[in-house]
Scaffold this motif. Structure first.
Motif, short mmCIF file in Angstrom:
data_model
loop_
_atom_site.label_atom_id
_atom_site.label_comp_id
_atom_site.label_asym_id
_atom_site.label_seq_id
_atom_site.Cartn_x
_atom_site.Cartn_y
_atom_site.Cartn_z
N THR A 72 -7.86 -13.58 -5.46
CA THR A 72 -7.02 -13.69 -6.67
C THR A 72 -7.10 -15.07 -7.29
O THR A 72 -7.38 -15.21 -8.49
CB THR A 72 -5.55 -13.37 -6.32
OG1 THR A 72 -5.48 -12.05 -5.77
CG2 THR A 72 -4.68 -13.43 -7.56
N ASP A 73 -6.85 -16.10 -6.50
CA ASP A 73 -6.81 -17.47 -7.04
C ASP A 73 -8.20 -18.03 -7.31
O ASP A 73 -8.33 -19.00 -8.06
CB ASP A 73 -6.08 -18.40 -6.06
CG ASP A 73 -4.64 -17.98 -5.83
OD1 ASP A 73 -4.09 -17.30 -6.70
OD2 ASP A 73 -4.08 -18.34 -4.77
N ILE A 104 -15.31 -10.30 -3.52
CA ILE A 104 -13.98 -9.91 -3.07
C ILE A 104 -14.06 -9.02 -1.84
O ILE A 104 -13.32 -9.20 -0.86
CB ILE A 104 -13.22 -9.20 -4.21
CG1 ILE A 104 -12.78 -10.22 -5.26
CG2 ILE A 104 -12.01 -8.44 -3.67
CD1 ILE A 104 -12.14 -9.62 -6.48
N ALA A 105 -14.97 -8.04 -1.85
CA ALA A 105 -15.11 -7.15 -0.71
C ALA A 105 -15.51 -7.92 0.55
O ALA A 105 -15.00 -7.66 1.65
CB ALA A 105 -16.15 -6.07 -1.02
N ILE A 138 -6.46 -2.89 -2.97
CA ILE A 138 -5.51 -3.60 -3.83
C ILE A 138 -6.18 -4.76 -4.55
O ILE A 138 -5.98 -4.97 -5.76
CB ILE A 138 -4.31 -4.09 -2.99
CG1 ILE A 138 -3.46 -2.90 -2.53
CG2 ILE A 138 -3.45 -5.06 -3.80
CD1 ILE A 138 -2.40 -3.27 -1.52
N THR A 139 -6.99 -5.54 -3.85
CA THR A 139 -7.64 -6.69 -4.47
C THR A 139 -8.70 -6.27 -5.48
O THR A 139 -8.85 -6.90 -6.53
CB THR A 139 -8.28 -7.61 -3.42
OG1 THR A 139 -9.08 -6.83 -2.53
CG2 THR A 139 -7.21 -8.32 -2.61
N THR A 196 -3.37 3.28 -5.87
CA THR A 196 -3.76 3.08 -7.28
C THR A 196 -5.28 2.94 -7.45
O THR A 196 -5.75 2.81 -8.58
CB THR A 196 -3.11 1.82 -7.84
OG1 THR A 196 -3.45 0.71 -7.00
CG2 THR A 196 -1.60 1.96 -7.90
N GLY A 197 -6.02 2.96 -6.35
CA GLY A 197 -7.47 2.75 -6.45
C GLY A 197 -8.17 3.73 -7.37
O GLY A 197 -8.99 3.36 -8.21
N GLY A 198 -7.83 5.02 -7.23
CA GLY A 198 -8.46 6.04 -8.08
C GLY A 198 -8.13 5.84 -9.55
O GLY A 198 -9.00 5.98 -10.42
N LEU A 199 -6.88 5.50 -9.84
CA LEU A 199 -6.49 5.25 -11.23
C LEU A 199 -7.24 4.05 -11.80
O LEU A 199 -7.68 4.08 -12.97
CB LEU A 199 -4.98 5.01 -11.30
CG LEU A 199 -4.40 4.61 -12.66
CD1 LEU A 199 -4.63 5.72 -13.69
CD2 LEU A 199 -2.93 4.26 -12.55
#
Length: 430
Positions: A72-73, A104-105, A138-139, A196-199
Motif C-alpha cells: 500500500t505505502d 504485491i503478490a 485484499i491488497t 470483494t476479489g470477484g467484484l
C-alpha cells in the motif's frame, strides 16, 4: 504592472483549494462507507468481544497493516505516480499495472511465509495460510481501487470500497451471533473483506484495465526498478512504524490488565476511524495532484502550503468538536464502560492534528522518489518516539502512551515543516 504579480498567486491559491475540495467531495461516499464500517466493527467488538476484544482487534489490524505496508505505502503510491499520465488499457498502462500486481503478490507471499514459520502457537499452518490468502486478495483489490481512480472511474471505486467496508463487519456480526471464539471471529473479518476479489476483477474488466492480460502480467524490469524506489520508502513505514506499534501493543497486552488496555485502545480506535478519512483524502486526492505537479515545482510547493493551511483549520475544528462530545461519543461508539477513557483523548487529538499535517510535508519526499531522505526521517522519528516512550511510560503508565504520541508528532511536525520551508530552499540555492 504591480497588480499582476499579486493576482497570479491568489488565482493559483483559489484553484488549488477548489481542486482539493472537489476531489475530497468526490470520494466522500467511499470515505463515509469506510468510516461507518470501522465504527460498526469497533462497536461489535466492544459490546460482544469480551474484555480485551478491542485490543485483540487492534493487534490483528496491525498485523494486516504489516502485510499491507509495502504493497500500500510503496507499490500503490508508485503505481499511482506512473499510471496517472497514461491512457487506461494502453500497453504501457498494462506493463506498469502488471509489474505492480506481480510485486504485491510476491510481497504478500513472502509475508505469509514468515507468518507460517514464525507465527508461533497463535498462528497454526491452516490459520496462517487462510490469513495470507485473504490478505493477497485484499491488497490486489486495493491496487484495483487506486487504478480505478487513476482511470477516472470514481463510481467503481466507491462501489468497491462500500462493499469491502460492509462485508468485514457483516462477517464479524454473523460469527459473533453463532457464538464462535474471538480468534475465529477476527479471522472471519479478514476473509469477509477478501470476498470483494470477484467484484474488483469485474470492475477492472469493465473499465478496460485488464485489456491484453494475462500476456502483460509478467513484470517489466524497468517498471520493477522504478517501483522499487517507492518500496524502499515504504520499508521505512514498515520497520520504523508498524513493527514498533505491533511490539509496543504486544508489550502493553502482556503487562497491563485487559480492562486498562481497552481504555487506551478505545481512544486509539476512535483515532483510527478518522485517520481512515485523512489517509483516504491524502492518497486519493492530495497525492495524485501532487504527482501531477511534479513538472512545476513552484506550483507544487504552493499546493502543499495551501492544503496544509486548509487542513490545519479544518482538523482543528473537527477534532475540537470530538473533544467537546468525548464522553457521550465514547459511550455511543463503544460501550458505557469505555467512557472512562475520556481523559486520554486530549493528547491523542493533539498528536493526531500534528501527525496529519506532518504527513502533508512528508509526501513531497514520496512523490520525488527520494528514499534515503524519507528513510532518514522515518528512522529519526522512531528513535525520537522510542526515547520518549521509555522515559514517559514507566512514570505515567498507560496515560503515558497518549502523552508520548502528542509530544512525538508535535516535534515531527516542526521537523517536517522546517525541512519543507527551509531545507528545500537551501538545497535549491546550492
Amino acid at each position: 504592472m504591480s497588480v499582476a504579480p499579486r493576482s497570479a498567486p491568489a488565482i493559483s491559491l483559489v484553484a488549488h483549494l477548489r481542486t482539493f475540495v472537489r476531489g475530497t467531495a468526490g470520494t466522500g461516499a467511499a470515505v463515509a462507507a469506510r468510516t461507518a464500517g470501522a465504527l460498526l466493527l469497533s462497536k461489535l467488538l466492544a459490546l460482544y468481544g469480551g474484555p480485551g476484544g478491542l485490543t485483540q482487534l487492534a493487534q490483528l489490524q496491525n498485523l494486516m497493516a504489516l502485510f499491507g505496508a509495502l504493497p500500500t505505502d510503496g507499490v500503490q503510491l508508485g503505481a499511482t505516480t506512473y499510471l496517472a499520465p497514461l491512457r487506461p488499457g494502453s500497453p504501457r498502462f498494462g506493463l506498469w499495472l502488471g509489474a505492480a500486481a506481480w510485486l504485491i503478490a510476491s510481497l504478500v507471499g513472502g509475508a505469509g511465509l514468515l507468518l507460517l514459520l514464525f507465527g508461533g502457537p497463535a498462528w497454526p499452518a491452516g490459520r496462517a495460510l487462510v490469513f495470507a490468502g485473504a490478505m493477497l486478495v485484499i491488497t490486489l483489490q486495493a491496487l484495483v481501487g487506486v487504478t480505478l481512480l487513476v482511470a477516472g472511474r470514481r463510481t467503481g471505486y466507491v462501489v468497491l470500497t462500500t462493499v469491502l467496508s460492509a462485508l468485514g463487519p457483516a462477517a464479524v456480526a454473523a460469527l459473533l451471533a453463532l457464538g464462535q471464539p474471538l480468534s475465529r471471529v477476527l479471522l472471519g473479518y479478514v476473509v469477509g473483506q477478501a470476498l470483494t476479489g470477484g467484484l474488483a476483477l469485474r470492475l477492472a474488466s469493465r473499465a478496460g484495465l485488464l485489456r491484453g492480460w494475462p500476456g502483460r502480467f509478467w513484470p517489466s524490469h524497468v517498471a520493477l526498478r522504478e517501483l522499487t524506489k517507492f518500496l524502499l520508502m515504504a520499508l521505512g513505514n514498515l520497520l520504523f512504524g508498524r513493527v514498533v506499534e505491533y511490539a509496543v501493543r504486544a508489550y502493553l497486552m502482556a503487562h497491563f490488565a485487559p480492562s486498562a488496555t481497552d481504555l487506551w485502545q478505545a481512544v486509539v480506535k476512535l483515532s483510527d476511524n478518522y485517520t481512515l478519512v485523512a489517509i483516504a483524502v491524502l492518497n486519493t486526492v492530495f497525492y495524485p495532484r501532487l504527482a501531477a505537479l511534479a513538472a512545476a515545482p513552484a506550483e507544487q510547493r504552493r499546493y502543499v502550503g495551501t492544503v496544509a493551511g486548509l487542513l490545519a483549520l479544518v482538523l482543528a475544528g473537527g477534532l475540537g468538536v470530538l473533544y467537546v462530545v468525548r464522553q457521550p461519543l465514547l459511550t455511543w461508539l463503544f460501550a458505557p464502560r469505555l467512557a472512562a477513557a475520556a481523559p486520554l483523548l486530549a493528547p491523542q487529538l493533539l498528536g493526531d492534528w500534528a501527525k496529519f499535517l506532518s504527513w502533508v510535508f512528508q509526501y513531497t519526499l514520496l512523490v520525488r522518489a527520494r528514499p534515503l531522505a524519507y528513510l532518514a526521517m522515518q528512522a529519526g522519528g522512531v528513535m525520537l518516539y522510542t526515547s520518549l516512550l521509555v522515559n514517559i511510560l514507566p512514570r505515567l503508565g498507560l496515560p503515558g502512551m497518549v502523552i508520548t504520541h502528542a509530544v512525538h508528532y508535535s516535534l515531527m511536525l516542526l521537523i517536517s515543516a522546517a525541512w519543507f520551508y527551509f531545507g528545500q530552499a537551501s538545497g535549491r540555492q546550492q
